[in-house]
Scaffold this active site. Structure first.
Site, mmCIF file in Angstrom:
data_model
loop_
_atom_site.group_PDB
_atom_site.id
_atom_site.type_symbol
_atom_site.label_atom_id
_atom_site.label_comp_id
_atom_site.label_asym_id
_atom_site.label_seq_id
_atom_site.Cartn_x
_atom_site.Cartn_y
_atom_site.Cartn_z
ATOM 1 N N GLU A 52 0.858 -1.190 0.000
ATOM 2 C CA GLU A 52 0.000 0.000 0.000
ATOM 3 C C GLU A 52 0.887 1.230 0.000
ATOM 4 O O GLU A 52 1.738 1.397 0.884
ATOM 5 C CB GLU A 52 -0.934 0.032 1.203
ATOM 6 C CG GLU A 52 -1.831 1.268 1.178
ATOM 7 C CD GLU A 52 -2.915 1.281 2.241
ATOM 8 O OE1 GLU A 52 -3.609 2.315 2.334
ATOM 9 O OE2 GLU A 52 -3.065 0.278 2.962
ATOM 10 N N GLU B 166 4.848 4.976 3.741
ATOM 11 C CA GLU B 166 4.311 6.287 4.117
ATOM 12 C C GLU B 166 5.457 7.193 4.539
ATOM 13 O O GLU B 166 6.468 6.719 5.066
ATOM 14 C CB GLU B 166 3.303 6.120 5.261
ATOM 15 C CG GLU B 166 2.622 7.385 5.737
ATOM 16 C CD GLU B 166 1.906 8.119 4.610
ATOM 17 O OE1 GLU B 166 2.517 9.092 4.113
ATOM 18 O OE2 GLU B 166 0.786 7.737 4.240
ATOM 19 N N ASP C 15 -2.830 11.949 -3.314
ATOM 20 C CA ASP C 15 -2.915 13.393 -3.543
ATOM 21 C C ASP C 15 -3.313 13.637 -4.999
ATOM 22 O O ASP C 15 -2.633 13.183 -5.912
ATOM 23 C CB ASP C 15 -1.558 14.038 -3.243
ATOM 24 C CG ASP C 15 -1.638 15.555 -3.155
ATOM 25 O OD1 ASP C 15 -2.422 16.160 -3.919
ATOM 26 O OD2 ASP C 15 -0.933 16.143 -2.321
ATOM 27 N N LYS D 293 -4.148 21.142 -9.805
ATOM 28 C CA LYS D 293 -3.759 22.092 -10.854
ATOM 29 C C LYS D 293 -3.036 21.365 -11.985
ATOM 30 O O LYS D 293 -2.206 20.493 -11.745
ATOM 31 C CB LYS D 293 -2.866 23.183 -10.264
ATOM 32 C CG LYS D 293 -3.594 24.063 -9.248
ATOM 33 C CD LYS D 293 -2.672 25.123 -8.678
ATOM 34 C CE LYS D 293 -3.420 25.997 -7.663
ATOM 35 N NZ LYS D 293 -2.544 27.013 -7.039
ATOM 36 N N ASP E 84 -11.484 10.252 -5.089
ATOM 37 C CA ASP E 84 -12.749 11.000 -5.138
ATOM 38 C C ASP E 84 -12.633 12.205 -6.065
ATOM 39 O O ASP E 84 -13.517 13.063 -6.067
ATOM 40 C CB ASP E 84 -13.178 11.439 -3.730
ATOM 41 C CG ASP E 84 -12.217 12.429 -3.106
ATOM 42 O OD1 ASP E 84 -10.988 12.262 -3.286
ATOM 43 O OD2 ASP E 84 -12.674 13.374 -2.425
ATOM 44 N N LYS F 222 -10.804 7.820 6.064
ATOM 45 C CA LYS F 222 -11.104 9.187 6.488
ATOM 46 C C LYS F 222 -11.241 10.110 5.278
ATOM 47 O O LYS F 222 -12.154 10.944 5.217
ATOM 48 C CB LYS F 222 -9.989 9.696 7.410
ATOM 49 C CG LYS F 222 -10.204 11.107 7.932
ATOM 50 C CD LYS F 222 -9.038 11.561 8.805
ATOM 51 C CE LYS F 222 -7.799 11.846 7.978
ATOM 52 N NZ LYS F 222 -6.696 12.449 8.774
ATOM 53 N N PHE F 223 -10.351 9.954 4.294
ATOM 54 C CA PHE F 223 -10.413 10.800 3.103
ATOM 55 C C PHE F 223 -11.674 10.513 2.291
ATOM 56 O O PHE F 223 -12.248 11.410 1.685
ATOM 57 C CB PHE F 223 -9.164 10.590 2.239
ATOM 58 C CG PHE F 223 -7.939 11.264 2.784
ATOM 59 C CD1 PHE F 223 -7.778 12.638 2.684
ATOM 60 C CD2 PHE F 223 -6.951 10.530 3.416
ATOM 61 C CE1 PHE F 223 -6.656 13.270 3.191
ATOM 62 C CE2 PHE F 223 -5.823 11.147 3.931
ATOM 63 C CZ PHE F 223 -5.673 12.518 3.820
ATOM 64 N N GLU F 224 -12.100 9.263 2.297
ATOM 65 C CA GLU F 224 -13.329 8.916 1.595
ATOM 66 C C GLU F 224 -14.527 9.602 2.238
ATOM 67 O O GLU F 224 -15.402 10.138 1.546
ATOM 68 C CB GLU F 224 -13.520 7.403 1.606
ATOM 69 C CG GLU F 224 -14.715 6.927 0.808
ATOM 70 C CD GLU F 224 -14.731 5.427 0.651
ATOM 71 O OE1 GLU F 224 -15.602 4.936 -0.078
ATOM 72 O OE2 GLU F 224 -13.868 4.753 1.245
#
Length: 235
Positions: free
Chosen positions: A68, A93, A143, A147, A179, A215-217
């Site tokens: 991951e 990470e 991320d 832009k 997303d 959490k980001f979802e």
């Protein structure tokens, strides 16, 4: 060195290696995360080196290995590892707070099938992961670099996807969730153009029931973003 082993620093062109796919934020760690980091780093983390990992030696078995990239706080990572004890997981990470949080989860749940590397994932893949040694990649809510001038920083973009493909075994997969619709469309195109990769579905994949909500979802859903999932396999 056999034909499946890494050749150092040849997979991604040198001018791309200087383009980072992340910004190293200096957020504070909680006291609990600090304690976990100090107490359990040596037990569950693998220091970055320029030597390839022998997964069978590391995990003491020959179970499938899933990597991951960018596990955030690691809650979903720990849950997936706990739910699948017959698979091995390596989380990469760069953020210490997330590493500290996941270390606590690993220790508490005794997740012997999960390890961490705290380093830039591209350098890890180039220097520590043998070609054709990985059964799957999970990339959850990377991320989006919204832009246009920053699209070159996106993780799921060639030539980085070429590197992922080289590390996969035949039949291995890349599973990405985002997303950001623009990123999903771009990633589908980039992966489709990557040698030896083919989408498992006509386009976007259905939601995978085994993947925990991150959490980001939750943040994306709160903003009424559509969650898009992609699964590509190496043939």
């Amino acid at each position: 060195m056999n034909s499946t082993e890494i050749t150092q620093n040849t997979d991604v062109p040198s001018h791309f290696r200087s383009i980072k796919t992340f910004v190293l934020r200096t957020g504070r760690m909680t006291e609990g995360q600090k304690r976990n980091y100090e107490a359990f780093y040596q037990k569950w983390c693998i220091p970055y080196t320029e030597s390839p990992i022998d997964f069978q030696t590391l995990f003491q078995n020959d179970n499938p290995v899933i990597i991951e990239i960018g596990f955030g706080m690691g809650t979903a990572t720990a849950q997936i590892a706990e739910d699948n004890p017959d698979k091995n997981y390596l989380g990469i990470e760069v953020f210490k707070a997330g590493v500290g949080k996941l270390l606590g989860e690993i220790e508490e749940k005794k997740l012997n099938n999960l390890r961490i590397i705290e380093h830039d994932a591209i350098e890890v893949l180039e220097n520590m992961i043998n070609n054709e040694s990985v059964d799957g990649f999970h990339i959850f809510f990377p991320d989006p670099w919204q832009k246009k001038r920053n699209h070159k920083r996106r993780l799921v973009r060639r030539p980085r996807t070429d590197l992922l493909s080289k590390k996969l075994k035949d039949g291995g997969y890349i599973y990405m969730v985002t997303d950001w619709e623009n990123y999903a469309e771009d990633a589908f195109e980039q992966l489709s153009e990557t040698p030896n990769l083919k989408s498992k579905y006509e386009k976007f994949a259905p939601s995978q029931s085994w993947r925990p909500t991150t959490k980001f979802e939750k943040k994306g859903l709160k903003k009424e973003h559509v969650i898009n999932e992609l699964i590509f396999e190496k043939d």
